[in-house]
Enzyme design. Structure first.
Site, PDB file in Angstrom:
ATOM      1  N   LYS A 113     -12.750  -1.899   1.379  1.00 19.73           N
ATOM      2  CA  LYS A 113     -11.954  -0.914   0.484  1.00 19.73           C
ATOM      3  C   LYS A 113     -12.658  -0.643  -0.900  1.00 19.73           C
ATOM      4  O   LYS A 113     -13.635  -0.429  -1.160  1.00 19.73           O
ATOM      5  CB  LYS A 113     -10.430  -1.290   0.001  1.00 19.73           C
ATOM      6  CG  LYS A 113      -9.601  -1.055   1.526  1.00 19.73           C
ATOM      7  CD  LYS A 113      -8.293  -1.720   1.373  1.00 19.73           C
ATOM      8  CE  LYS A 113      -7.312  -1.122   2.881  1.00 19.73           C
ATOM      9  NZ  LYS A 113      -6.989  -2.289   3.389  1.00 19.73           N
ATOM     10  N   SER A 120       0.700  -1.094   0.040  1.00 16.78           N
ATOM     11  CA  SER A 120       0.122  -0.148  -0.016  1.00 16.78           C
ATOM     12  C   SER A 120       0.813   1.217   0.070  1.00 16.78           C
ATOM     13  O   SER A 120       0.415   2.357  -0.364  1.00 16.78           O
ATOM     14  CB  SER A 120      -0.853  -0.124   1.220  1.00 16.78           C
ATOM     15  OG  SER A 120      -0.309  -0.201   2.529  1.00 16.78           O
ATOM     16  N   HIS A 174      -5.888  -4.345  -1.008  1.00 11.13           N
ATOM     17  CA  HIS A 174      -5.584  -3.445  -2.007  1.00 11.13           C
ATOM     18  C   HIS A 174      -5.588  -3.772  -3.647  1.00 11.13           C
ATOM     19  O   HIS A 174      -5.556  -2.821  -4.695  1.00 11.13           O
ATOM     20  CB  HIS A 174      -4.382  -2.578  -1.799  1.00 11.13           C
ATOM     21  CG  HIS A 174      -4.294  -1.659  -0.725  1.00 11.13           C
ATOM     22  ND1 HIS A 174      -4.896  -0.330  -0.706  1.00 11.13           N
ATOM     23  CD2 HIS A 174      -3.799  -1.724   0.491  1.00 11.13           C
ATOM     24  CE1 HIS A 174      -4.973   0.158   0.397  1.00 11.13           C
ATOM     25  NE2 HIS A 174      -4.336  -0.691   1.347  1.00 11.13           N
TER      26      HIS A 174
END
Ligand SMILES: *Cc1c(COP(=O)(O)O)cnc(C)c1O
Length: 396
Positions: free
Chosen positions: A242, A183, A211
């Protein structure tokens, strides 16, 4: 007694402040979106959310959540194995497995719990866990909870991974564990190489797709799609917090016996509440959308390409990225904070990261792109970056 602890805590807190490491939270009074309103009343363009697909405020997901509230109520008031399993949980688990091409899925309250509860039930003293040095905090904590031997390899360094695999050759089971996308830099794990080494050294593979799921790969199936290795990874963990709507919820998906054992033994699953029906209902609708079209991925990839190429052309130093994360390197911690606050004055909300979140002398602004960004949002942000870069002497 509290008097002594209070004094100690006040000291700690002032040390954090003096070191310039105190985290202040900016208050948002609108929904999460490309454009958000802050408590101060100003409206800014948001470039620091994990809202990669712009689903945090999607009308279809809000409708699905409302209709699950009507049909299944507000809360489950139970862990899954007592009386906390609804048809919505089962359907969401099936949808996640279909999405990743895996055999079965187990839901958690968050991916922090999925990672916290995956190692201890599966691995013991006889086993070895080989973990990338930049893996997420929840993986590090999860590994600590197991009794297996631990080995660490330098980020995405396949020579070092091979060295560690050799050191772990005596273990009963070996597992290589990696984030899909890291990230802070936005780089991806070299999963093709990792699987080649896993086969050579008879190791299992686990990928945390937090991610990368929804983001990486032409249809957003994550790093297993990008490297064309769907079905070859034993364990995938991920989040609904997310790209997938941004509410709450985590999961582990993979080989069916692994998931079956986790349902029997994984502590954050056995001793923590089931996710609410509204979250499960919206999750189901979200995976239906993912199965219908990949237009959000296409838009996200176009936005990322557009932003990254223009920022690079402007002369900024950026980390090579393979995700929707663009790290604009400034190196100096103070400069990164000044840069971010000047951008906020220009109506661009980003965060400056510095040690200890990134290595000493590696301060940066992390920009996160979204399918919700319109071209004019990107142009506004690029212009603000260039203006600020010149003002602060980062650009000539
Ligand atoms: C965000 C993140 C998590 C935690 O996910 P939550 O569902 O928010 O707990 C775990 N691993 C990685 C790599 C992440 O980026």
């Amino acid at each position: 007694m509290y008097g002594k602890l209070r004094e100690h805590l006040q000291n700690e807190l002032s040390q954090i402040r003096e070191a310039g490491l105190y985290k202040n939270e900016r208050v948002i009074i609108s929904s999460q979106d490309a454009v958000i309103r802050l408590e101060s009343g100003v409206t800014v363009l948001n470039f620091c959310a994990n809202n990669y697909l712009g689903l945090s405020n999607h009308p279809d997901l809000i409708d699905a959540a409302k209709s699950a509230l009507d049909s299944h109520g507000f809360g489950m008031s139970s862990v899954r194995f007592i009386c906390g399993t609804s048809d919505l949980h089962k359907e969401l688990e099936r949808k996640i497995a279909e999405f990743f091409g895996t055999e079965d899925t187990i839901l958690y309250a968050a991916c922090f719990d999925a990672n916290g509860g995956v190692f201890e039930p599966l691995f013991s003293e006889a086993d070895a866990i080989i973990s990338d040095s930049l893996n997420h905090a929840s993986i590090i904590d999860g590994v600590r909870l197991s009794k297996a031997s631990r080995f660490r390899y330098n980020n995405a360094d396949m020579n070092d991974l091979e060295l560690q695999l050799r050191k772990a050759e005596d273990a009963r089971f070996r597992i290589i564990v990696t984030d899909g996308v890291f990230s802070m830099d936005g780089n991806v794990a070299p999963l093709d190489e990792i699987i080649r080494l896993a086969n050579k050294y008879d190791a299992l593979v686990m990928v945390d797709e937090c991610h990368s799921a929804g983001v990486v790969g032409a249809t957003g199936r994550g790093v297993t799609e990008k490297f064309n290795v769907r079905g070859e990874v034993d364990i995938i963990t991920g989040t609904l917090g997310k790209a997938f709507g941004g509410a709450i919820g985590g999961f582990t998906t993979g080989r069916k016996e692994i998931i079956e054992l986790l349902r029997q033994r994984s502590r954050p699953y056995l001793f923590s509440n089931a996710i609410p029906p509204s979250v499960a209902g919206a999750g189901i609708r979200m995976f239906e959308m993912m199965a219908e079209t990949s237009e959000l991925q296409t838009r996200l990839h176009q936005n990322t390409e557009y932003f990254v190429s223009r920022i690079r052309e402007a002369g900024f130093d950026i980390k090579p990225t393979k995700s929707a994360i663009c790290a604009v390197m400034l190196y100096d911690a103070k400069l990164s904070q000044e840069f971010a606050s000047k951008l906020l004055e220009e109506g661009i909300y980003v965060t400056g990261f510095y040690y200890p979140v990134v290595p000493q002398g590696q301060a940066r602004i992390r920009v996160q792109l979204s399918a919700a960004h319109k071209t004019e949002h990107l142009d506004t942000a690029i212009a603000a970056f260039i203006k600020t870069g010149k003002e602060l002497g980062v650009l000539k």
